[in-house]
Design an enzyme around this catalytic site. Structure first.
Site, PDB file in Angstrom:
ATOM      1  N   GLU A 118       5.663  -7.116  -3.530  1.00  0.00           N
ATOM      2  CA  GLU A 118       4.237  -6.977  -3.183  1.00  0.00           C
ATOM      3  C   GLU A 118       3.607  -5.784  -3.899  1.00  0.00           C
ATOM      4  O   GLU A 118       2.509  -5.372  -3.540  1.00  0.00           O
ATOM      5  CB  GLU A 118       4.060  -6.823  -1.666  1.00  0.00           C
ATOM      6  CG  GLU A 118       4.661  -7.922  -0.817  1.00  0.00           C
ATOM      7  CD  GLU A 118       4.013  -9.295  -1.001  1.00  0.00           C
ATOM      8  OE1 GLU A 118       3.096  -9.421  -1.843  1.00  0.00           O
ATOM      9  OE2 GLU A 118       4.434 -10.228  -0.326  1.00  0.00           O
ATOM     10  N   HIS A 142       3.067  -2.590   4.647  1.00  0.00           N
ATOM     11  CA  HIS A 142       3.091  -4.009   5.021  1.00  0.00           C
ATOM     12  C   HIS A 142       4.251  -4.237   5.972  1.00  0.00           C
ATOM     13  O   HIS A 142       5.385  -3.835   5.680  1.00  0.00           O
ATOM     14  CB  HIS A 142       3.261  -4.863   3.757  1.00  0.00           C
ATOM     15  CG  HIS A 142       3.596  -6.292   4.031  1.00  0.00           C
ATOM     16  ND1 HIS A 142       2.860  -7.105   4.868  1.00  0.00           N
ATOM     17  CD2 HIS A 142       4.614  -7.074   3.574  1.00  0.00           C
ATOM     18  CE1 HIS A 142       3.396  -8.304   4.899  1.00  0.00           C
ATOM     19  NE2 HIS A 142       4.470  -8.326   4.125  1.00  0.00           N
ATOM     20  N   HIS A 144       6.023  -7.133   9.041  1.00  0.00           N
ATOM     21  CA  HIS A 144       6.026  -8.474   9.647  1.00  0.00           C
ATOM     22  C   HIS A 144       5.927  -8.292  11.165  1.00  0.00           C
ATOM     23  O   HIS A 144       6.909  -8.449  11.888  1.00  0.00           O
ATOM     24  CB  HIS A 144       7.299  -9.221   9.249  1.00  0.00           C
ATOM     25  CG  HIS A 144       7.357  -9.578   7.794  1.00  0.00           C
ATOM     26  ND1 HIS A 144       8.406 -10.250   7.220  1.00  0.00           N
ATOM     27  CD2 HIS A 144       6.458  -9.370   6.793  1.00  0.00           C
ATOM     28  CE1 HIS A 144       8.172 -10.419   5.922  1.00  0.00           C
ATOM     29  NE2 HIS A 144       6.990  -9.885   5.641  1.00  0.00           N
ATOM     30  N   GLU A 172      -9.170   1.704  23.426  1.00  0.00           N
ATOM     31  CA  GLU A 172      -9.382   2.658  22.332  1.00  0.00           C
ATOM     32  C   GLU A 172      -9.241   2.060  20.934  1.00  0.00           C
ATOM     33  O   GLU A 172      -9.388   2.762  19.930  1.00  0.00           O
ATOM     34  CB  GLU A 172      -8.482   3.882  22.536  1.00  0.00           C
ATOM     35  CG  GLU A 172      -8.878   4.593  23.820  1.00  0.00           C
ATOM     36  CD  GLU A 172      -8.236   5.938  24.048  1.00  0.00           C
ATOM     37  OE1 GLU A 172      -7.531   6.430  23.169  1.00  0.00           O
ATOM     38  OE2 GLU A 172      -8.468   6.490  25.133  1.00  0.00           O
ATOM     39  N   HIS A 213       2.094 -14.301   8.432  1.00  0.00           N
ATOM     40  CA  HIS A 213       2.970 -13.468   7.611  1.00  0.00           C
ATOM     41  C   HIS A 213       3.084 -12.031   8.154  1.00  0.00           C
ATOM     42  O   HIS A 213       4.182 -11.512   8.305  1.00  0.00           O
ATOM     43  CB  HIS A 213       2.450 -13.470   6.163  1.00  0.00           C
ATOM     44  CG  HIS A 213       3.319 -12.749   5.191  1.00  0.00           C
ATOM     45  ND1 HIS A 213       3.455 -13.115   3.871  1.00  0.00           N
ATOM     46  CD2 HIS A 213       4.093 -11.648   5.336  1.00  0.00           C
ATOM     47  CE1 HIS A 213       4.296 -12.295   3.260  1.00  0.00           C
ATOM     48  NE2 HIS A 213       4.695 -11.395   4.124  1.00  0.00           N
TER      49      HIS A 213
HETATM   50  P1  13P Z   1      10.133  -7.328  -0.783  1.00  0.00           P
HETATM   51  O1  13P Z   1      11.576  -7.290  -0.328  1.00  0.00           O
HETATM   52  O2  13P Z   1      10.008  -7.755  -2.222  1.00  0.00           O
HETATM   53  O3  13P Z   1       9.420  -6.040  -0.471  1.00  0.00           O
HETATM   54  O4  13P Z   1       9.405  -8.483   0.039  1.00  0.00           O
HETATM   55  C1  13P Z   1       9.334  -8.435   1.435  1.00  0.00           C
HETATM   56  C2  13P Z   1       8.065  -8.992   1.948  1.00  0.00           C
HETATM   57  O5  13P Z   1       7.739  -8.724   3.081  1.00  0.00           O
HETATM   58  C3  13P Z   1       7.207  -9.822   1.075  1.00  0.00           C
HETATM   59  O6  13P Z   1       5.953 -10.040   1.642  1.00  0.00           O
HETATM   60 ZN    ZN Z   2       5.956  -9.801   3.832  1.00  0.00          ZN
END
Ligand code: 13P
Ligand code: ZN
Length: 277
Positions: A118, A142, A144, A172, A213
């Site tokens: 990413e 980022h 999950h 809040e 995602h």
């Molecule tokens: P990477 O291992 O390449 O960082 O990918 C993980 C991920 O969450 C892709 O969206």
């Molecule tokens: Zn991801």
């Protein structure tokens, strides 16, 4: 352990990776983190840099204002859980070339590692957030986040809808992200297209949901960015629990629009008016 791992930027970077793992946001190699280094960070880490054998790699996206910048980044396929245990294998520092469209590794990612898949999205988001905040924002994260992912299986990918749910489930929230959150519809991860879509939204929002995602957050430092991720994810979880307790229908007593406005007045923040009734 190499002394570079004692540098503040590396210590703080590792801490976020571990904290995110502890939260359950990083199954396997899920999620990634990047940090735009300050001049001081670069000075401290420079003695450990080596460019021998490291070629420039084209990114497929371009941001001339980031030419010559250095980023700490997680590696593609690397596990957040292992960043503290095997740091130089799991993370690295990359330098951006003078046209702002390629990177090369200067430290870490030993054993043939590469920056996160990413990286194009992180890079474009850095560019947009740097401009939007006069250079203050330095972190893109980022994760999950399970509650946000679950929420995205229940509601349409609409920024107003998400923002209202998140604001109205915990008092809040509107102080932490008064502009709301952006939403990218389902897209293939890891390329220039999703990078472009996300960075357009990052002109307005500090946080962007990736449908089914996870979540992207930006901030000036690691604590602020992690805190934003945590707040959004927690609020989504509260909403889902309330909705489940209500038999799947909308919770009866979410915070009213007028109450949200009262919070904003009391805390001196300007909410995104388009998202309030
Ligand atoms: P990477 O291992 O390449 O960082 O990918 C993980 C991920 O969450 C892709 O969206
Ligand atoms: Zn991801």
């Amino acid at each position: 352990m190499s002394m570079i791992q004692e540098a503040n930027c590396i210590r703080r970077f590792k801490r976020v990776c571990g904290d995110g793992w502890d939260q359950g946001w990083h199954e396997r190699n899920g999620g990634n983190l990047t940090y735009r280094m300050t001049e001081e960070d670069v000075k401290v880490c420079m003695p450990y840099f080596t460019i021998k054998g490291h070629e420039w790699v084209d990114m497929g996206v371009k941001a001339p204002e980031l030419a010559g910048a250095f980023f700490v980044t997680t590696g593609s396929g690397k596990y957040m859980r292992k960043v503290a245990l095997d740091t130089s294998d799991c993370i690295g520092i990359v330098e951006i070339n003078e046209t702002g469209d390629a990177w090369r590794i200067v430290w870490g990612l030993t054993n043939g590692g590469r920056p996160t898949s990413e990286f194009p999205t992180h890079f474009m988001n850095h560019s947009v957030r740097m401009k939007a905040t006069d250079g203050a924002n330095r972190v893109i994260y980022h994760a999950h986040t399970p509650n946000i992912i679950t929420l995205s299986t229940l509601i349409e990918p609409d920024a107003r809808r998400y923002s209202r749910i998140l604001w109205k489930s915990m008092t809040e929230c509107i102080i932490i992200f008064p502009e709301g959150v952006g939403v990218v519809p389902w897209m293939v991860p890891g390329g220039a297209e999703i990078a472009q879509a996300t960075s357009e939204l990052m002109q307005t929002y500090e946080a962007v949901v990736w449908t089914q995602h996870g979540l992207f957050c930006s901030g000036s430092d690691f604590d602020e960015t992690f805190g934003l991720m945590h707040t959004i994810e927690k609020s989504a979880g509260l909403y889902l629990s309330a909705r489940a307790a209500q038999g799947g229908s909308e919770p009866a007593y979410l915070i009213a629009d007028d109450e949200l406005r009262q919070v904003c007045t009391a805390f001196g923040v300007s909410p995104n008016d388009a998202f309030l009734d």
